[in-house]
Design a protein around this motif. Structure first.
Motif, PDB file in Angstrom:
ATOM      1  N   LEU A   1      59.871 -62.776   4.386  1.00 42.11           N
ATOM      2  CA  LEU A   1      58.738 -62.798   5.316  1.00 42.11           C
ATOM      3  C   LEU A   1      58.072 -61.426   5.415  1.00 42.11           C
ATOM      4  CD1 LEU A   1      56.968 -64.193   7.438  1.00 42.11           C
ATOM      5  CD2 LEU A   1      58.679 -63.542   9.135  1.00 42.11           C
ATOM      6  N   VAL A   2      58.881 -60.360   5.529  1.00 42.85           N
ATOM      7  CA  VAL A   2      58.361 -59.016   5.762  1.00 42.85           C
ATOM      8  C   VAL A   2      58.700 -58.107   4.585  1.00 42.85           C
ATOM      9  CG1 VAL A   2      58.505 -56.980   7.251  1.00 42.85           C
ATOM     10  CG2 VAL A   2      58.592 -59.260   8.261  1.00 42.85           C
ATOM     11  N   PHE A   3      57.681 -57.409   4.091  1.00 47.29           N
ATOM     12  CA  PHE A   3      57.871 -56.404   3.047  1.00 47.29           C
ATOM     13  C   PHE A   3      57.314 -55.087   3.552  1.00 47.29           C
ATOM     14  CE2 PHE A   3      57.796 -60.382   0.799  1.00 47.29           C
ATOM     15  CZ  PHE A   3      58.812 -60.244  -0.140  1.00 47.29           C
ATOM     16  N   LEU A   4      58.148 -54.045   3.590  1.00 48.07           N
ATOM     17  CA  LEU A   4      57.657 -52.701   3.894  1.00 48.07           C
ATOM     18  C   LEU A   4      57.310 -52.064   2.561  1.00 48.07           C
ATOM     19  CD1 LEU A   4      60.128 -51.399   6.629  1.00 48.07           C
ATOM     20  CD2 LEU A   4      57.981 -52.609   6.910  1.00 48.07           C
TER      21      LEU A   4
ATOM     22  N   ALA B   1      52.971 -57.960   4.314  1.00 42.18           N
ATOM     23  CA  ALA B   1      53.158 -56.696   3.611  1.00 42.18           C
ATOM     24  C   ALA B   1      52.670 -55.604   4.557  1.00 42.18           C
ATOM     25  CB  ALA B   1      52.378 -56.686   2.309  1.00 42.18           C
ATOM     26  N   PHE B   2      53.579 -54.719   4.941  1.00 43.61           N
ATOM     27  CA  PHE B   2      53.283 -53.732   5.969  1.00 43.61           C
ATOM     28  C   PHE B   2      53.373 -52.328   5.390  1.00 43.61           C
ATOM     29  CE2 PHE B   2      54.585 -50.941   9.472  1.00 43.61           C
ATOM     30  CZ  PHE B   2      53.553 -51.178  10.359  1.00 43.61           C
ATOM     31  N   GLY B   3      52.347 -51.525   5.612  1.00 46.26           N
ATOM     32  CA  GLY B   3      52.324 -50.129   5.178  1.00 46.26           C
ATOM     33  C   GLY B   3      52.370 -49.196   6.374  1.00 46.26           C
ATOM     34  N   HIS B   4      52.125 -47.936   6.125  1.00 44.14           N
ATOM     35  CA  HIS B   4      52.059 -46.890   7.162  1.00 44.14           C
ATOM     36  C   HIS B   4      53.396 -46.680   7.871  1.00 44.14           C
ATOM     37  CE1 HIS B   4      47.822 -46.561   6.461  1.00 44.14           C
ATOM     38  NE2 HIS B   4      47.711 -47.861   6.595  1.00 44.14           N
ATOM     39  N   GLN B   5      54.494 -46.943   7.174  1.00 37.56           N
ATOM     40  CA  GLN B   5      55.836 -46.688   7.706  1.00 37.56           C
ATOM     41  C   GLN B   5      56.722 -46.257   6.527  1.00 37.56           C
ATOM     42  OE1 GLN B   5      56.935 -46.848  10.962  1.00 37.56           O
ATOM     43  NE2 GLN B   5      58.858 -46.064  10.184  1.00 37.56           N
ATOM     44  N   PRO B   6      56.533 -45.029   5.997  1.00 32.32           N
ATOM     45  CA  PRO B   6      57.286 -44.635   4.814  1.00 32.32           C
ATOM     46  C   PRO B   6      58.717 -44.176   5.097  1.00 32.32           C
ATOM     47  CG  PRO B   6      55.859 -42.842   5.450  1.00 32.32           C
ATOM     48  CD  PRO B   6      55.549 -44.007   6.373  1.00 32.32           C
TER      49      PRO B   6
ATOM     50  N   LYS C   1      64.089 -44.291   3.666  1.00 30.98           N
ATOM     51  CA  LYS C   1      62.754 -43.729   3.440  1.00 30.98           C
ATOM     52  C   LYS C   1      62.423 -43.710   1.951  1.00 30.98           C
ATOM     53  CE  LYS C   1      63.639 -38.792   2.974  1.00 30.98           C
ATOM     54  NZ  LYS C   1      63.350 -37.478   3.496  1.00 30.98           N
ATOM     55  N   GLY C   2      61.153 -43.952   1.657  1.00 31.42           N
ATOM     56  CA  GLY C   2      60.682 -43.889   0.287  1.00 31.42           C
ATOM     57  C   GLY C   2      61.039 -45.072  -0.585  1.00 31.42           C
ATOM     58  N   THR C   3      61.479 -46.179   0.017  1.00 27.85           N
ATOM     59  CA  THR C   3      61.828 -47.364  -0.766  1.00 27.85           C
ATOM     60  C   THR C   3      61.007 -48.561  -0.318  1.00 27.85           C
ATOM     61  OG1 THR C   3      63.609 -48.025   0.749  1.00 27.85           O
ATOM     62  CG2 THR C   3      64.216 -46.608  -1.082  1.00 27.85           C
ATOM     63  N   MET C   4      60.794 -49.485  -1.241  1.00 27.87           N
ATOM     64  CA  MET C   4      60.166 -50.746  -0.885  1.00 27.87           C
ATOM     65  C   MET C   4      61.284 -51.643  -0.364  1.00 27.87           C
ATOM     66  SD  MET C   4      57.440 -52.987  -3.084  1.00 27.87           S
ATOM     67  CE  MET C   4      56.423 -51.594  -3.475  1.00 27.87           C
ATOM     68  N   PHE C   5      61.007 -52.435   0.661  1.00 24.74           N
ATOM     69  CA  PHE C   5      62.077 -53.156   1.359  1.00 24.74           C
ATOM     70  C   PHE C   5      61.607 -54.537   1.773  1.00 24.74           C
ATOM     71  CE2 PHE C   5      64.524 -54.156   5.211  1.00 24.74           C
ATOM     72  CZ  PHE C   5      65.817 -53.903   4.762  1.00 24.74           C
ATOM     73  N   GLU C   6      62.505 -55.497   1.702  1.00 25.99           N
ATOM     74  CA  GLU C   6      62.239 -56.876   2.126  1.00 25.99           C
ATOM     75  C   GLU C   6      63.212 -57.242   3.228  1.00 25.99           C
ATOM     76  OE1 GLU C   6      63.595 -60.760   2.634  1.00 25.99           O
ATOM     77  OE2 GLU C   6      64.747 -59.449   1.352  1.00 25.99           O
ATOM     78  N   ASN C   7      62.756 -58.052   4.186  1.00 25.55           N
ATOM     79  CA  ASN C   7      63.631 -58.525   5.260  1.00 25.55           C
ATOM     80  C   ASN C   7      63.169 -59.909   5.707  1.00 25.55           C
ATOM     81  OD1 ASN C   7      65.800 -58.359   6.949  1.00 25.55           O
ATOM     82  ND2 ASN C   7      64.855 -56.972   8.415  1.00 25.55           N
TER      83      ASN C   7
END
Length: 79
Positions: free
Chosen positions: A34-37, A6-11, A24-30
């Protein structure tokens, strides 16, 4: 048991090497969960959203990841 980042500091808008785009401004999975922004830009300096939380649950059918928004609505992110 799955592993997640779970990764922050990238809005802002972000493009991954595989060509997928996060708006921008959305929660995202990839990368298959494995990776969640998770930074949606709710700080005063950015102010894109009211925020959300990432809920990962493990059940008999496997794991699920859901975004739960400030207004109570939810969106399945993965699978």
């Amino acid at each position: 048991m799955s592993a997640h980042i779970a990764f922050g500091h990238q809005p802002g808008t972000y493009t991954f090497n595989d060509g997928s785009n996060r708006t921008k401004g959305t929660m995202f999975e990839n990368f298959e969960g494995l990776v969640f922004l998770i930074d949606m830009g709710m700080s005063r300096g950015v102010d894109y959203s009211k925020g959300a939380l990432l809920r990962i649950e493990r059940g008999s059918g496997g794991e699920t990841a859901t975004a739960v928004f400030a207004d109570g609505t939810q969106k399945r992110l993965w699978p």
